[in-house]
Design a protein around this motif. Structure first.
Motif, short mmCIF file in Angstrom:
data_model
loop_
_atom_site.label_atom_id
_atom_site.label_comp_id
_atom_site.label_asym_id
_atom_site.label_seq_id
_atom_site.Cartn_x
_atom_site.Cartn_y
_atom_site.Cartn_z
N UNK A 186 0.71 -1.28 -0.16
CA UNK A 186 0.00 -0.08 0.11
C UNK A 186 0.92 1.25 0.05
N UNK A 187 0.48 2.23 -0.99
CA UNK A 187 1.60 3.42 -1.07
C UNK A 187 0.79 4.32 0.09
N UNK A 188 1.93 4.76 0.77
CA UNK A 188 1.80 6.12 1.64
C UNK A 188 2.59 7.37 1.21
N UNK A 189 2.10 8.62 1.34
CA UNK A 189 3.02 9.75 0.71
C UNK A 189 2.72 10.38 2.14
N UNK A 190 3.82 11.22 2.66
CA UNK A 190 3.90 12.12 3.81
C UNK A 190 4.76 13.36 3.31
N UNK A 191 4.28 14.56 3.47
CA UNK A 191 3.11 14.93 3.64
C UNK A 191 2.29 15.02 2.52
N UNK A 216 12.87 26.52 -4.55
CA UNK A 216 12.54 25.95 -3.11
C UNK A 216 13.10 24.66 -2.97
N UNK A 217 13.55 24.09 -1.80
CA UNK A 217 13.65 22.76 -1.56
C UNK A 217 12.81 22.20 -0.45
N UNK A 218 12.49 20.72 -0.62
CA UNK A 218 11.56 20.23 0.53
C UNK A 218 11.73 18.65 0.15
N UNK A 219 11.42 18.01 1.22
CA UNK A 219 11.19 16.40 1.12
C UNK A 219 9.93 15.75 1.56
N UNK A 220 9.76 14.62 1.12
CA UNK A 220 8.69 13.92 1.47
C UNK A 220 8.90 12.50 1.52
N UNK A 221 8.14 11.71 2.33
CA UNK A 221 8.34 10.34 2.49
C UNK A 221 7.52 9.38 1.86
N UNK A 222 8.01 8.45 1.11
CA UNK A 222 7.01 7.68 0.42
C UNK A 222 7.36 6.07 1.25
#
Length: 100
Positions: A3-8, A20-26
């Motif tokens: 199951x795929x989850x993305x945050x934020x 701009x820089x930013x990160x996200x979690x898969x």
């Protein structure tokens, strides 16, 4: 089954000069291997890995960056907003980026 989850799910950044820089979690929040890919990105936007595979309960941090071109409308600075789509064998999702 993976199951795929993305945050934020939404990212809001102050974008000095459109940069701009930013990160996200898969995340793979279930069993099995999750095979995922990133959809078409707006011109100038980058992601550290456009595709990959995650083991059960695995996660990875992706770095978003680049430069979005922001055109003034009637002499006013406009807010840029775009969506980054993800597809996988464990579902799909999206992250909305707002550049203010």
């Amino acid at each position: 089954m993976p199951v795929l989850g993305l945050r934020p799910s939404t990212v809001q950044e102050y974008c000095a000069n459109g940069e701009w820089p930013n990160t996200l979690v898969v995340r793979n929040s279930r069993s099995g291997h999750l095979d995922r890919s990133v959809g078409k990105l707006p011109q100038g936007v980058t992601v550290s890995r456009s595709g990959g595979s995650l083991a059960a309960d695995g996660s990875e941090v992706l770095t978003l960056g680049g430069r979005t071109e922001q055109q003034p409308a009637n002499g006013r600075f406009t807010i840029g907003r775009f969506t980054i789509g993800f597809t996988s064998n464990g579902g799909s999702g999206q992250v909305t980026v707002t550049c203010a």
